[in-house]
Write a protein that holds these residues in place. Structure first.
Motif, mmCIF file in Angstrom:
data_model
loop_
_atom_site.group_PDB
_atom_site.id
_atom_site.type_symbol
_atom_site.label_atom_id
_atom_site.label_comp_id
_atom_site.label_asym_id
_atom_site.label_seq_id
_atom_site.Cartn_x
_atom_site.Cartn_y
_atom_site.Cartn_z
ATOM 1 N N GLY A 83 0.801 -1.212 0.000
ATOM 2 C CA GLY A 83 0.000 0.000 0.000
ATOM 3 C C GLY A 83 0.832 1.258 0.000
ATOM 4 O O GLY A 83 2.063 1.216 -0.083
ATOM 5 N N VAL A 84 0.117 2.373 0.110
ATOM 6 C CA VAL A 84 0.721 3.693 0.063
ATOM 7 C C VAL A 84 0.074 4.538 1.162
ATOM 8 O O VAL A 84 -1.143 4.532 1.310
ATOM 9 N N ASN A 85 0.889 5.241 1.935
ATOM 10 C CA ASN A 85 0.405 6.140 2.995
ATOM 11 C C ASN A 85 1.090 7.482 2.882
ATOM 12 O O ASN A 85 2.286 7.546 2.538
ATOM 13 N N PHE A 86 0.367 8.546 3.203
ATOM 14 C CA PHE A 86 0.995 9.858 3.266
ATOM 15 C C PHE A 86 0.114 10.826 4.050
ATOM 16 O O PHE A 86 -1.091 10.644 4.163
ATOM 17 N N PHE A 87 0.753 11.828 4.620
ATOM 18 C CA PHE A 87 0.075 12.962 5.235
ATOM 19 C C PHE A 87 0.052 14.077 4.207
ATOM 20 O O PHE A 87 1.001 14.234 3.430
ATOM 21 N N VAL A 88 -1.024 14.856 4.210
ATOM 22 C CA VAL A 88 -1.155 15.954 3.262
ATOM 23 C C VAL A 88 -1.984 17.059 3.922
ATOM 24 O O VAL A 88 -2.837 16.769 4.771
ATOM 25 N N GLN A 105 7.868 16.536 2.786
ATOM 26 C CA GLN A 105 6.653 15.911 2.271
ATOM 27 C C GLN A 105 7.088 14.636 1.568
ATOM 28 O O GLN A 105 7.837 14.691 0.603
ATOM 29 N N SER A 106 6.651 13.498 2.080
ATOM 30 C CA SER A 106 7.031 12.232 1.469
ATOM 31 C C SER A 106 5.822 11.318 1.390
ATOM 32 O O SER A 106 4.764 11.605 1.937
ATOM 33 N N VAL A 107 6.007 10.227 0.694
ATOM 34 C CA VAL A 107 4.995 9.185 0.550
ATOM 35 C C VAL A 107 5.659 7.879 0.934
ATOM 36 O O VAL A 107 6.778 7.595 0.499
ATOM 37 N N THR A 108 4.984 7.073 1.757
ATOM 38 C CA THR A 108 5.514 5.769 2.142
ATOM 39 C C THR A 108 4.877 4.697 1.277
ATOM 40 O O THR A 108 3.656 4.601 1.198
ATOM 41 N N LEU A 109 5.704 3.904 0.614
ATOM 42 C CA LEU A 109 5.266 2.745 -0.149
ATOM 43 C C LEU A 109 5.704 1.523 0.640
ATOM 44 O O LEU A 109 6.878 1.423 1.023
ATOM 45 N N TYR A 110 4.773 0.602 0.920
ATOM 46 C CA TYR A 110 5.142 -0.540 1.740
ATOM 47 C C TYR A 110 4.684 -1.850 1.121
ATOM 48 O O TYR A 110 3.703 -1.920 0.391
ATOM 49 N N SER A 111 5.447 -2.880 1.421
ATOM 50 C CA SER A 111 5.151 -4.249 1.003
ATOM 51 C C SER A 111 5.588 -5.162 2.132
ATOM 52 O O SER A 111 6.778 -5.242 2.440
ATOM 53 N N GLY A 112 4.609 -5.810 2.772
ATOM 54 C CA GLY A 112 4.936 -6.634 3.936
ATOM 55 C C GLY A 112 5.500 -5.762 5.031
ATOM 56 O O GLY A 112 4.936 -4.727 5.373
ATOM 57 N N ILE A 113 6.650 -6.146 5.558
ATOM 58 C CA ILE A 113 7.275 -5.346 6.609
ATOM 59 C C ILE A 113 8.261 -4.323 6.058
ATOM 60 O O ILE A 113 8.793 -3.510 6.803
ATOM 61 N N ASN A 115 9.332 -1.012 3.893
ATOM 62 C CA ASN A 115 8.760 0.221 3.374
ATOM 63 C C ASN A 115 9.864 1.144 2.893
ATOM 64 O O ASN A 115 11.014 1.035 3.321
ATOM 65 N N GLU A 116 9.474 2.016 1.966
ATOM 66 C CA GLU A 116 10.404 2.980 1.391
ATOM 67 C C GLU A 116 9.703 4.333 1.338
ATOM 68 O O GLU A 116 8.479 4.403 1.232
ATOM 69 N N HIS A 117 10.495 5.401 1.372
ATOM 70 C CA HIS A 117 9.942 6.747 1.325
ATOM 71 C C HIS A 117 10.274 7.389 -0.013
ATOM 72 O O HIS A 117 11.437 7.455 -0.403
ATOM 73 N N ALA A 118 9.232 7.835 -0.699
ATOM 74 C CA ALA A 118 9.404 8.545 -1.967
ATOM 75 C C ALA A 118 9.545 10.031 -1.673
ATOM 76 O O ALA A 118 8.691 10.619 -1.003
ATOM 77 N N TRP A 119 10.619 10.627 -2.178
ATOM 78 C CA TRP A 119 10.871 12.049 -2.006
ATOM 79 C C TRP A 119 10.777 12.795 -3.332
ATOM 80 O O TRP A 119 10.943 14.007 -3.372
ATOM 81 N N GLY A 137 -7.793 12.847 -5.981
ATOM 82 C CA GLY A 137 -6.460 13.371 -6.188
ATOM 83 C C GLY A 137 -5.648 12.607 -7.197
ATOM 84 O O GLY A 137 -6.114 11.643 -7.818
ATOM 85 N N ASN A 138 -4.423 13.075 -7.354
ATOM 86 C CA ASN A 138 -3.414 12.461 -8.215
ATOM 87 C C ASN A 138 -2.146 12.277 -7.395
ATOM 88 O O ASN A 138 -1.877 13.062 -6.480
ATOM 89 N N LEU A 139 -1.385 11.275 -7.771
ATOM 90 C CA LEU A 139 -0.136 11.001 -7.058
ATOM 91 C C LEU A 139 0.937 10.572 -8.048
ATOM 92 O O LEU A 139 0.690 9.739 -8.922
ATOM 93 N N ASP A 140 2.101 11.182 -7.926
ATOM 94 C CA ASP A 140 3.306 10.762 -8.640
ATOM 95 C C ASP A 140 4.379 10.653 -7.576
ATOM 96 O O ASP A 140 4.865 11.668 -7.070
ATOM 97 N N ALA A 141 4.706 9.423 -7.168
ATOM 98 C CA ALA A 141 5.678 9.195 -6.091
ATOM 99 C C ALA A 141 6.722 8.189 -6.556
ATOM 100 O O ALA A 141 6.378 7.074 -6.927
ATOM 101 N N THR A 142 7.994 8.611 -6.518
ATOM 102 C CA THR A 142 9.077 7.768 -7.002
ATOM 103 C C THR A 142 10.166 7.617 -5.958
ATOM 104 O O THR A 142 10.657 8.612 -5.423
ATOM 105 N N VAL A 143 10.510 6.360 -5.676
ATOM 106 C CA VAL A 143 11.680 6.050 -4.855
ATOM 107 C C VAL A 143 12.854 5.802 -5.787
ATOM 108 O O VAL A 143 13.900 6.436 -5.698
#
Length: 159
Positions: A83-88, A105-113, A115-119, A137-143
């Motif tokens: 999934g994907v989580n973020f504060f806005v 301002q970042s977006v967390t992308l996670y899989s299982g345990i 996770n990575e932060h897209a900046w 909304g729209n989202l463009d988040a890249t790690v």
């Protein structure tokens, strides 16, 4: 005569260089016109459902969770493997991802345990519909090449 021709050419080159330097560059994000999808830690991922809630610390901030599963109820808590989580901020606008100390301002992308932060990229809140309790909304988040998502989303606004 030759000197005047060289001066004219030099003047033209300087004008073109000045114009080129003052052009605005493209933003460091590009929202794709598609359902939100991509890869999270090398796994293909597609948005199915999600929720937005007021942050536990501020009514001016939303916590948005985007999942690859359907929720049982509009405002239930999801248990999703990826999934994907973020504060806005709790208003419409474009919010560029950045690791700046003053306004991170970042977006967390996670899989299982994992996770990575897209900046790199941006979040756009296009509409907050308080009548129907939906956020669009729209989202463009890249790690990196192995983790990035891009596209449109719509989630329940839970109170």
């Amino acid at each position: 005569m030759l000197l005047r021709g060289v001066n004219n050419i030099l003047f033209l080159v300087l004008i073109l260089a000045f114009i080129g330097c003052n052009r605005k560059s493209d933003p460091p994000y590009e929202f794709k016109d598609q359902n939100l999808q991509g890869k999270i830690i090398t796994q293909q991922w597609s948005f199915v459902d999600g929720v937005a809630r007021l942050s536990p610390t501020s009514n001016d901030t939303l916590l948005i969770g985007l999942y690859n599963i359907h929720l049982d109820q509009d405002c239930s808590y999801a248990v999703s493997e990826e999934g994907v989580n973020f504060f806005v901020p709790n208003h419409q606008g474009i919010f560029q991802l950045a690791s700046e100390w003053e306004s991170p301002q970042s977006v967390t992308l996670y899989s299982g345990i994992d996770n990575e932060h897209a900046w790199r990229g941006a979040i756009e809140i296009t509409q907050i519909d308080t009548v129907n309790n939906r956020i669009y909304g729209n989202l463009d988040a890249t790690v990196d090449d192995e983790s990035s998502v891009n596209g449109k989303f719509s989630v329940s606004l839970c109170k």
